[in-house]
Write an enzyme that holds these catalytic residues in place. Structure first.
Site, short mmCIF file in Angstrom:
data_model
loop_
_atom_site.label_atom_id
_atom_site.label_comp_id
_atom_site.label_asym_id
_atom_site.label_seq_id
_atom_site.Cartn_x
_atom_site.Cartn_y
_atom_site.Cartn_z
N GLY A 74 47.13 38.30 -2.65
CA GLY A 74 46.28 39.48 -2.80
C GLY A 74 44.82 39.33 -2.44
N GLU B 98 50.91 32.93 -3.73
CA GLU B 98 51.60 33.53 -2.58
C GLU B 98 50.60 34.20 -1.65
OE1 GLU B 98 54.08 36.38 -4.54
OE2 GLU B 98 55.42 34.89 -5.39
N PRO B 99 49.66 33.46 -1.08
CA PRO B 99 48.66 34.09 -0.23
C PRO B 99 49.24 34.45 1.13
CG PRO B 99 48.38 31.72 -0.14
CD PRO B 99 49.48 31.99 -1.15
N GLY B 100 48.81 35.56 1.67
CA GLY B 100 49.22 35.96 3.02
C GLY B 100 48.00 36.22 3.88
N ARG B 101 47.38 37.37 3.64
CA ARG B 101 46.27 37.83 4.47
C ARG B 101 45.13 36.81 4.57
NH1 ARG B 101 45.26 43.55 4.76
NH2 ARG B 101 46.39 43.67 2.80
N ARG C 290 47.98 49.49 10.82
CA ARG C 290 47.12 49.57 9.64
C ARG C 290 46.13 50.74 9.64
NH1 ARG C 290 44.06 46.29 7.90
NH2 ARG C 290 44.76 46.41 5.75
N CYS D 184 51.86 59.99 20.95
CA CYS D 184 51.71 61.44 20.85
C CYS D 184 51.63 61.95 19.43
CB CYS D 184 52.86 62.11 21.59
SG CYS D 184 52.78 61.64 23.32
N GLU D 185 50.68 61.43 18.67
CA GLU D 185 50.32 62.05 17.41
C GLU D 185 48.91 61.62 17.04
OE1 GLU D 185 52.12 60.36 13.70
OE2 GLU D 185 53.74 59.88 15.07
N TYR E 26 49.64 41.34 8.86
CA TYR E 26 50.17 42.70 8.86
C TYR E 26 49.87 43.41 10.19
CZ TYR E 26 50.41 41.34 3.99
OH TYR E 26 50.66 40.65 2.84
N1 LLP Z 1 53.30 38.29 -2.96
C1 LLP Z 1 53.90 39.48 -3.08
C2 LLP Z 1 54.94 39.65 -4.09
C3 LLP Z 1 53.50 40.54 -2.25
O1 LLP Z 1 54.08 41.74 -2.38
C4 LLP Z 1 52.49 40.35 -1.27
C5 LLP Z 1 52.08 41.43 -0.37
C6 LLP Z 1 51.92 39.07 -1.17
C7 LLP Z 1 52.34 38.05 -2.02
C8 LLP Z 1 50.86 38.74 -0.16
O2 LLP Z 1 49.71 39.48 -0.38
P1 LLP Z 1 48.38 39.14 0.45
O3 LLP Z 1 47.90 37.79 0.01
O4 LLP Z 1 48.70 39.16 1.88
O5 LLP Z 1 47.45 40.24 0.06
N2 LLP Z 1 50.84 45.97 4.88
C9 LLP Z 1 49.70 45.98 4.00
C10 LLP Z 1 49.76 44.88 2.99
C11 LLP Z 1 51.01 44.88 2.15
C12 LLP Z 1 51.08 43.75 1.16
C13 LLP Z 1 52.39 43.69 0.48
N3 LLP Z 1 52.58 42.60 -0.43
C14 LLP Z 1 48.41 45.93 4.82
O6 LLP Z 1 48.49 45.92 6.05
O7 LLP Z 1 47.32 45.94 4.27
#
Ligand code: LLP
Length: 419
Positions: free
Chosen positions: A240, A275-278, A314, A343-344, A372
């Protein structure tokens, strides 16, 4: 911090000119910097040095490219997956099954079986019902599934409503007040080894206070469950943490996040999972596009680019901001609306934005597209599925080929009765 800088008037990824990649691969194309991803992975890990026992599982959904996952496997990252497809990718990238966490609100029977048989490290159960189904599956096979119970802490993450997950009305996790009872009932099942709790309140979080509150509530719940006589050895705090999308954005970084977590968890005596992603991949990627033409409007001109909402969803989905820069800027600026060819009207990247002057045929980039971005791409308007490139120093490689509309057309057929 990223490795996308101007050298000799041209934007480079590390030491490779984006003009060269565009020439060879075509546009639109995602470009990732290996060095930036590796750096972010290390910075995030170092920021957690004060937390004690730590397990970091990269949220595969943010960028599931096989090469990206391989790189993170080499950095010692596990994987947080939400589908069998993501699990297979993580395993294919060399992430050990024991390092995989399976999250997700709708795991199917088939997925539970596949993950159990693969021997993944942890299931984050989203409901009591899911726990009992997994227990039935495990007991029938003489297996035991390691599990955490995902709890909805009813805390507002103060982010975009569509990416907020920790309020009571959101679909995720079990209600806080019911969690201890559910934990006890699931712990009684021989097919489950209940080992902890999980929480994730949202994405692109730019204020640490809601997370601190949610984690503190999870600590209270952990103590209550232990007082009931059950073991809690793992606490998964989700992902998050937000990233700056504008150069002017000021938000807490991994160090502040790590210090907050160290403080809240200091007497927990557990393995703390993340659980980092972004935050790992966001600023490590950009989307390279070519200007198709500049069209006069009644107000600002429309810069029509060859990337669209199908390539980078996004802005259309969350009104998200992505900086837009020319690959070879002249130093002059203009005010324009940046749009794709779909086309939108939602296929709009920016309105009334001050940008580098561009004209037809010029290359430009959308920044902070490593998370993402490609993962949410689709083929709407029968467009190609966007390719991906990874750069490492002065070398680069195609890490996902463009999937042409003809390949997708070839998977379709007209039934006999329509021939
Ligand atoms: N863990 C769980 C259970 C999650 O649902 C998510 C993201 C993460 C970890 C990773 O979160 P992060 O560290 O990346 O914030 N498509 C959207 C973001 C959707 C996130 C969904 N869950 C966007 O483009 O902003």
């Amino acid at each position: 911090m990223n490795h996308f800088d101007i050298t000799d008037g041209v934007l480079h990824a590390e030491q490779v000119s984006l003009a060269e990649i565009a020439r060879e691969v075509g546009t639109p194309v995602y470009v990732y910097s290996r060095g930036t991803i590796a750096r972010h992975a290390r910075v995030f890990r170092e920021a957690l040095a004060g937390v004690g026992r730590v397990h970091i599982a990269f949220a595969v959904k943010a960028n599931p490219n096989l090469a990206v996952l391989r790189l993170l496997a080499k950095e010692g990252y596990g994987a947080d997956v939400v589908s069998e497809g993501e699990m297979r990718r993580a395993l294919a990238a060399g992430i050990p099954a024991q390092e995989v966490v399976f999250s997700g609100v709708g795991k199917t029977t088939r997925e539970l079986v596949a993950a159990l048989e693969a021997g993944i490290g942890q299931f984050n159960l989203e409901s009591e019902e899911e726990g009992h189904e997994l227990a039935d599956i495990a007991e029938a096979r003489g297996l035991v599934a390691s599990c955490a119970l995902r709890v909805n802490p009813d805390v507002d993450a103060k982010t975009h409503a569509k990416i907020s997950t920790g309020k009571a009305e959101n679909k995720f996790g079990v209600a806080y007040d019911r969690a201890a009872g559910i934990y006890a009932r699931l712990a009684a099942r021989p097919g489950l080894m209940m080992r902890g709790l999980a929480v994730h309140i949202g994405s692109q979080i730019t204020d640490l206070e809601p997370s601190r509150q949610a984690f503190a509530k999870m600590g209270d719940l952990m103590r209550a469950i232990r007082a009931d006589g059950f073991a809690v050895t793992h606490m998964d705090l989700g992902g998050g943490l937000g990233v700056p999308y504008k150069t002017t954005d000021v938000l807490p970084g991994p160090a502040e996040y790590g210090a907050m977590v160290a403080d809240v968890t200091k007497d927990w005596d557990v393995t703390v999972m993340f659980e980092p992603g972004r935050v790992i991949v966001g600023n490590a990627g950009l989307l390279v596009t070519e200007v198709v033409r500049v069209k006069q409007g009644t107000g600002a001109p429309f810069v029509v680019v060859d990337a669209a909402m199908n390539d980078l969803a996004r802005p259309a989905m969350y009104d998200a901001w992505h900086d837009f820069d020319a690959v070879a800027p002249s130093g002059e600026t203009m005010v324009a609306n940046i749009v794709g060819p779909i086309c939108e009207s939602s296929d709009t990247f920016a309105m009334g934005r001050t940008i580098d002057v561009v004209k037809a045929g010029d290359l430009a980039v959308f920044r902070t597209a490593g998370a993402y971005g490609a993962t949410m791409a689709n083929t709407y308007n029968s467009r190609a599925l966007v390719p991906e490139v990874m750069v490492d120093g002065d070398k680069w490689a195609l890490v996902a080929a463009r999937i042409e509309p003809s390949t997708i057309l070839a998977a379709e057929q007209v039934p006999d009765w329509l021939a």
